[in-house]
Design an enzyme around this catalytic site. Sequence first.
Site, PDB file in Angstrom:
ATOM      1  CG  ASN A 147      -1.471   1.345   1.552  1.00 59.92           C
ATOM      2  OD1 ASN A 147      -2.371   1.833   0.887  1.00 59.92           O
ATOM      3  ND2 ASN A 147      -0.899   1.994   2.560  1.00 59.92           N
ATOM      4  CB  SER A 177      -4.275   5.029  -8.429  1.00 57.05           C
ATOM      5  OG  SER A 177      -5.087   6.161  -8.675  1.00 57.05           O
ATOM      6  CE1 TYR A 230      -0.343   8.101  -6.368  1.00 59.13           C
ATOM      7  CE2 TYR A 230      -2.165   8.196  -7.901  1.00 59.13           C
ATOM      8  CZ  TYR A 230      -1.641   7.764  -6.708  1.00 59.13           C
ATOM      9  OH  TYR A 230      -2.397   6.988  -5.866  1.00 59.13           O
ATOM     10  CB  ALA A 255       3.973   7.140 -15.138  1.00 59.98           C
ATOM     11  CB  SER A 256       4.327   5.572 -10.027  1.00 61.45           C
ATOM     12  OG  SER A 256       3.173   6.034  -9.333  1.00 61.45           O
ATOM     13  CE  LYS A 257      -0.278   4.368  -6.490  1.00 55.65           C
ATOM     14  NZ  LYS A 257       0.052   3.441  -5.399  1.00 55.65           N
TER      15      LYS A 257
END
Lengths: 75, 248
Positions: B88, B140, B153, B155-157
């Site tokens: 998480n 997300s 953000y 891209a990371s998810k």
Amino acid sequence: MDLQKFITDFANQFDDTDISEFNENTFFQDLDEWSSMVLLSVIALAKINYNISITGAEIRSCKTVKDLYDLIESK
Amino acid sequence: MPFNPFSLNDKHILVTGASSGIGRATAIACSKMGGHVIITARDQDRLKETLLQMDGNGHVIIPADLTTSNDILRLVVELPKLDGIVQNAGIGSRILCKNISRTDYDKVLRTNLEAPVMLQSEILRQRKINKKASIVFIASRAASSPSIGNALYSASKGAIISYAKCLGLELAPQQIRVNCICPAMVWTKLIIQDGITKEDMEETQKKYPLKRYGVPEDIANLAIYLLSDASSWMTGSDIDITGGAKEL
């Protein structure tokens, strides 16, 4: 902080609005190009150029470019 | 005993980022469902606050900064064999593409992608996971729903969702399941970013069909389903939980 430099930097956050439209009395939120994207750009400008964190609500509470300048300078 | 397919009785579950928000709510919910929960995050004091709200016993606090190899190694050595993992820990970011610096990039990608990937590798290398375990990544809706300033953000998810699908395939022979939860906006510290205030959010949440953003408990309940044997035929999925919203 230098007001003239700030006005130029601020104007540079806009792609289409001519730089001649900007002075310390410009009601920037009335400009056609004003948007949430320009707002994020202004937050980054404050952070990168002045190492100051400002919020969207604070920016929206400003009427003129000078108000915005004063906001950043006050921090 | 009453019918309860969602029980986590006697399962050992690791929750990262358990010091606040969705991680905290998930740790508390897991404890109430009978799990033994190992909670980690950087801030020991806030982990203690989480622990105070948990039911049952056998829970453990292991503070760690998952962006450092040493802390990952130390954490995993201390772990029992796990039946569930909730990956998480994460941070938000709202910055226009033209303003992204290497510092911004490193901060977001190291926390949201590198850390969970490296933690997972170490858990697998040290064989700290049981057969039939369940791994849950908190991804997300941002991965598939673009919004201005959310590129790093998102891209990371997106990357972690792709990673999780491959991980699920590799672990399927051991009946270990891997799924992602893709929440839209949830009331946590993460969504209050530079430039966006709580007041802005209270207005925009009304655009959601269910007229509100999520609360951490909404996500925790879905995590319980994925950690429990109720979802034993589920792997490789990414589940949207959005209050009906198609856009963030």
